[in-house]
Motif scaffolding. Structure first.
Motif, PDB file in Angstrom:
ATOM      1  N   UNK A  28       0.825  -1.192   0.000  1.00  0.00           N
ATOM      2  CA  UNK A  28       0.000   0.000   0.000  1.00  0.00           C
ATOM      3  C   UNK A  28       0.869   1.256   0.000  1.00  0.00           C
ATOM      4  N   UNK A  29       0.289   2.357  -0.464  1.00  0.00           N
ATOM      5  CA  UNK A  29       0.963   3.652  -0.396  1.00  0.00           C
ATOM      6  C   UNK A  29       1.413   3.895   1.049  1.00  0.00           C
ATOM      7  N   UNK A  30       2.670   4.313   1.246  1.00  0.00           N
ATOM      8  CA  UNK A  30       3.194   4.479   2.611  1.00  0.00           C
ATOM      9  C   UNK A  30       2.327   5.339   3.520  1.00  0.00           C
ATOM     10  N   UNK A  31       1.621   6.318   2.940  1.00  0.00           N
ATOM     11  CA  UNK A  31       0.796   7.191   3.767  1.00  0.00           C
ATOM     12  C   UNK A  31      -0.401   6.461   4.370  1.00  0.00           C
ATOM     13  N   UNK A  32      -0.721   5.282   3.846  1.00  0.00           N
ATOM     14  CA  UNK A  32      -1.848   4.500   4.356  1.00  0.00           C
ATOM     15  C   UNK A  32      -1.398   3.253   5.122  1.00  0.00           C
ATOM     16  N   UNK A  33      -0.091   3.058   5.249  1.00  0.00           N
ATOM     17  CA  UNK A  33       0.400   1.786   5.797  1.00  0.00           C
ATOM     18  C   UNK A  33      -0.121   1.518   7.202  1.00  0.00           C
ATOM     19  N   UNK A  34      -0.210   2.549   8.036  1.00  0.00           N
ATOM     20  CA  UNK A  34      -0.688   2.354   9.404  1.00  0.00           C
ATOM     21  C   UNK A  34      -2.169   2.019   9.462  1.00  0.00           C
ATOM     22  N   UNK A  35      -2.875   2.222   8.339  1.00  0.00           N
ATOM     23  CA  UNK A  35      -4.319   1.966   8.297  1.00  0.00           C
ATOM     24  C   UNK A  35      -4.675   0.797   7.391  1.00  0.00           C
ATOM     25  N   UNK A  36      -3.685   0.118   6.863  1.00  0.00           N
ATOM     26  CA  UNK A  36      -3.930  -0.963   5.907  1.00  0.00           C
ATOM     27  C   UNK A  36      -4.688  -2.118   6.555  1.00  0.00           C
ATOM     28  N   UNK A  37      -5.532  -2.802   5.790  1.00  0.00           N
ATOM     29  CA  UNK A  37      -6.206  -4.003   6.318  1.00  0.00           C
ATOM     30  C   UNK A  37      -5.187  -5.014   6.839  1.00  0.00           C
ATOM     31  N   UNK A  38      -5.531  -5.667   7.937  1.00  0.00           N
ATOM     32  CA  UNK A  38      -4.587  -6.602   8.548  1.00  0.00           C
ATOM     33  C   UNK A  38      -5.353  -7.747   9.199  1.00  0.00           C
ATOM     34  N   UNK A  39      -4.613  -8.803   9.486  1.00  0.00           N
ATOM     35  CA  UNK A  39      -5.192  -9.987  10.138  1.00  0.00           C
ATOM     36  C   UNK A  39      -4.827  -9.968  11.617  1.00  0.00           C
ATOM     37  N   UNK A  40      -5.804 -10.280  12.448  1.00  0.00           N
ATOM     38  CA  UNK A  40      -5.580 -10.442  13.874  1.00  0.00           C
ATOM     39  C   UNK A  40      -6.417 -11.620  14.354  1.00  0.00           C
ATOM     40  N   UNK A  41      -6.168 -12.043  15.566  1.00  0.00           N
ATOM     41  CA  UNK A  41      -6.939 -13.157  16.117  1.00  0.00           C
ATOM     42  C   UNK A  41      -7.972 -12.633  17.097  1.00  0.00           C
ATOM     43  N   UNK A  42      -9.200 -13.062  16.888  1.00  0.00           N
ATOM     44  CA  UNK A  42     -10.304 -12.684  17.750  1.00  0.00           C
ATOM     45  C   UNK A  42     -10.713 -13.896  18.584  1.00  0.00           C
ATOM     46  N   UNK A  43     -10.940 -13.666  19.863  1.00  0.00           N
ATOM     47  CA  UNK A  43     -11.261 -14.779  20.769  1.00  0.00           C
ATOM     48  C   UNK A  43     -12.510 -15.527  20.338  1.00  0.00           C
ATOM     49  N   UNK A  44     -13.476 -14.800  19.745  1.00  0.00           N
ATOM     50  CA  UNK A  44     -14.741 -15.419  19.355  1.00  0.00           C
ATOM     51  C   UNK A  44     -14.696 -15.991  17.943  1.00  0.00           C
ATOM     52  N   UNK A  45     -14.101 -15.238  16.998  1.00  0.00           N
ATOM     53  CA  UNK A  45     -14.190 -15.609  15.583  1.00  0.00           C
ATOM     54  C   UNK A  45     -12.934 -16.261  15.016  1.00  0.00           C
ATOM     55  N   UNK A  46     -11.860 -16.293  15.773  1.00  0.00           N
ATOM     56  CA  UNK A  46     -10.622 -16.825  15.237  1.00  0.00           C
ATOM     57  C   UNK A  46      -9.876 -15.748  14.472  1.00  0.00           C
ATOM     58  N   UNK A  47      -9.082 -16.139  13.489  1.00  0.00           N
ATOM     59  CA  UNK A  47      -8.358 -15.160  12.690  1.00  0.00           C
ATOM     60  C   UNK A  47      -9.343 -14.359  11.838  1.00  0.00           C
ATOM     61  N   UNK A  48      -9.186 -13.047  11.849  1.00  0.00           N
ATOM     62  CA  UNK A  48     -10.094 -12.176  11.113  1.00  0.00           C
ATOM     63  C   UNK A  48      -9.308 -11.091  10.389  1.00  0.00           C
ATOM     64  N   UNK A  49      -9.858 -10.620   9.293  1.00  0.00           N
ATOM     65  CA  UNK A  49      -9.315  -9.456   8.610  1.00  0.00           C
ATOM     66  C   UNK A  49     -10.035  -8.228   9.150  1.00  0.00           C
ATOM     67  N   UNK A  50      -9.273  -7.227   9.541  1.00  0.00           N
ATOM     68  CA  UNK A  50      -9.826  -5.980  10.062  1.00  0.00           C
ATOM     69  C   UNK A  50      -9.601  -4.883   9.027  1.00  0.00           C
ATOM     70  N   UNK A  51     -10.676  -4.166   8.692  1.00  0.00           N
ATOM     71  CA  UNK A  51     -10.594  -3.077   7.721  1.00  0.00           C
ATOM     72  C   UNK A  51     -11.078  -1.805   8.390  1.00  0.00           C
ATOM     73  N   UNK A  52     -10.218  -0.815   8.457  1.00  0.00           N
ATOM     74  CA  UNK A  52     -10.593   0.450   9.073  1.00  0.00           C
ATOM     75  C   UNK A  52     -11.779   1.068   8.336  1.00  0.00           C
ATOM     76  N   UNK A  53     -12.758   1.544   9.103  1.00  0.00           N
ATOM     77  CA  UNK A  53     -13.909   2.208   8.511  1.00  0.00           C
ATOM     78  C   UNK A  53     -15.062   1.286   8.197  1.00  0.00           C
ATOM     79  N   UNK A  54     -14.907  -0.011   8.472  1.00  0.00           N
ATOM     80  CA  UNK A  54     -15.993  -0.960   8.253  1.00  0.00           C
ATOM     81  C   UNK A  54     -16.308  -1.643   9.572  1.00  0.00           C
ATOM     82  N   UNK A  55     -17.577  -1.625   9.936  1.00  0.00           N
ATOM     83  CA  UNK A  55     -17.977  -2.137  11.244  1.00  0.00           C
ATOM     84  C   UNK A  55     -17.717  -3.629  11.391  1.00  0.00           C
ATOM     85  N   UNK A  56     -18.051  -4.401  10.347  1.00  0.00           N
ATOM     86  CA  UNK A  56     -17.932  -5.844  10.456  1.00  0.00           C
ATOM     87  C   UNK A  56     -16.560  -6.302   9.963  1.00  0.00           C
TER      88      UNK A  56
END
Length: 384
Positions: free
Chosen positions: A40-68
């Motif tokens: 991604x463009x460096x100016x957006x790197x800190x906000x780029x979609x990323x994967x994390x682990x959620x206790x309820x759902x397991x591994x998830x993709x997180x996208x800034x600005x989207x609720x789900x």
């Protein structure tokens, strides 16, 4: 006949009448954790979609600005027993590795008897509905750069569809040109543009550019802001039956809005919405035009809506045996089979077994059209 072709044709001893290796018109990428962050463009790197682990759902993709968030449990569930499929609990490292590592992709193609695939995103489908067009542009540009590298591993068997943002007509044209320069054979459109809607005359230069560049425009299910599985009555599963509506609405808009009349060489691909419904939908469109166009206003068309549908709209489908059965009521030269690997709807690794059952009434020429020639001609594929 080559050893590879012989093994595919004789897969489980069933498809002896097929002389060309099938091409999947709709398969998918599983975006890896570094897909957006590294590209991604460096100016957006800190906000780029990323994967994390959620206790309820397991591994998830997180996208800034989207609720789900996007649980990955069903993103790569191809080949699983339906009884074992779960929305939650997915672990990225346990998914089909070929979803993000092209070195493994060809082996999975061979298992399914597939010679090449047209590739669409997974997380990118959800990004189509992101409300921030600048952020969306940055994410899609990053994905296209990553995808270009993925496909370069086997350019004669991996054909990615670039994502475009359509923040404006001029920007859309630039996105088309850039996709062409990057070697892509088509583009995946967001279900909803920022400016007006797709039947507006302002988009005519965009369609002219798509035709001139030879880039088909693909609309995939779940990429319009109305495509929500949860927006249904009754049990949740009822929502599964509604997700083709977005593609139907787009097709109707292009036809009744006169887009195909103004641009007869424009090619639209309806992706993963099946095709067995098309004959009745075409009848319904003709009925509406013949009986109701005088009070329910629309463009005056030179031909019936069904004529534009048959000529300008391509349709991909997996195990929709009704599409094969009603091939003549559609247009057999616009039907394109797909395996949807590695998603939960995938026919992998049983595609050849299903095709042997579903295509028994087709001639050899018709099988070649639907399983190979139509997609090969649409995307100028000559290597398979």
């Amino acid at each position: 006949m080559s050893r590879r072709l012989t093994s595919i044709v004789n897969y489980r001893g069933r498809l002896s009448a097929v002389t060309k290796i099938p091409i999947s018109a709709d398969s998918h990428i599983t975006e890896p954790p570094n897909c957006y962050i590294d590209h991604i463009d460096p100016s957006y790197r800190d906000r780029a979609p990323y994967i994390t682990n959620d206790e309820r759902y397991g591994d998830i993709y997180v996208i800034e600005g989207m609720e789900k968030t996007i649980p990955i449990g069903l993103v790569a569930a191809a080949g699983k027993d339906p009884k074992s499929m779960r929305w939650s609990g997915g672990v990225f490292d346990e998914l089909h590795r070929s979803g993000w590592d092209p070195k493994y992709r060809l082996a999975d193609q061979d298992i399914d008897g597939v010679g090449a695939e047209i590739l669409y995103p997974s997380v990118g489908m959800v990004l189509c509905n992101h409300p921030d067009f600048d952020y969306k542009r940055a994410c899609m540009s990053a994905y296209n750069r990553w995808l270009q590298g993925y496909c370069s591993e086997a350019p004669d068997r991996l054909y990615g569809m670039a994502q475009v943002t359509l923040a404006s007509v001029d920007e859309g044209i630039n996105e088309l040109r850039h996709a062409k320069e990057m070697g892509f054979r088509g583009v995946m459109m967001p279900g909803n543009p920022r400016h007006e809607d797709y039947d507006h005359l302002d988009y005519d230069p965009f369609y002219e550019a798509a035709v001139d560049l030879g880039l088909p425009l693909s609309f995939h299910i779940l990429t319009s802001n109305t495509d929500k599985i949860g927006a249904m009555r009754g049990p949740r599963i009822n929502g599964f039956c509604t997700i083709i509506r977005g593609c139907q609405d787009i097709i109707g808009m292009f036809i009744f809005g006169g887009v195909f009349q103004r641009h007869p060489k424009l090619r639209l691909v309806c992706v993963e919405a099946d095709a067995g419904w098309a004959p009745h939908y075409m009848y319904r469109m003709d009925h509406a035009y013949n009986y109701h166009r005088y009070w329910m206003k629309c463009e005056e068309l030179e031909r019936l809506p069904s004529d534009y549908f048959r000529d300008n709209v391509y349709m991909t489908f997996q195990d929709d045996w009704i599409a094969f059965k009603f091939k003549d009521e559609c247009n057999v030269r616009r039907l394109m089979w797909a395996n949807d690997f590695p998603h939960s709807d995938a026919t992998w690794p049983r595609s050849q077994e299903l095709l042997a059952e579903h295509t028994t009434h087709l001639t050899k020429e018709e099988k070649d059209w639907v399983l190979h020639d139509n997609v090969a001609e649409l995307y100028s594929i000559t290597a398979v």
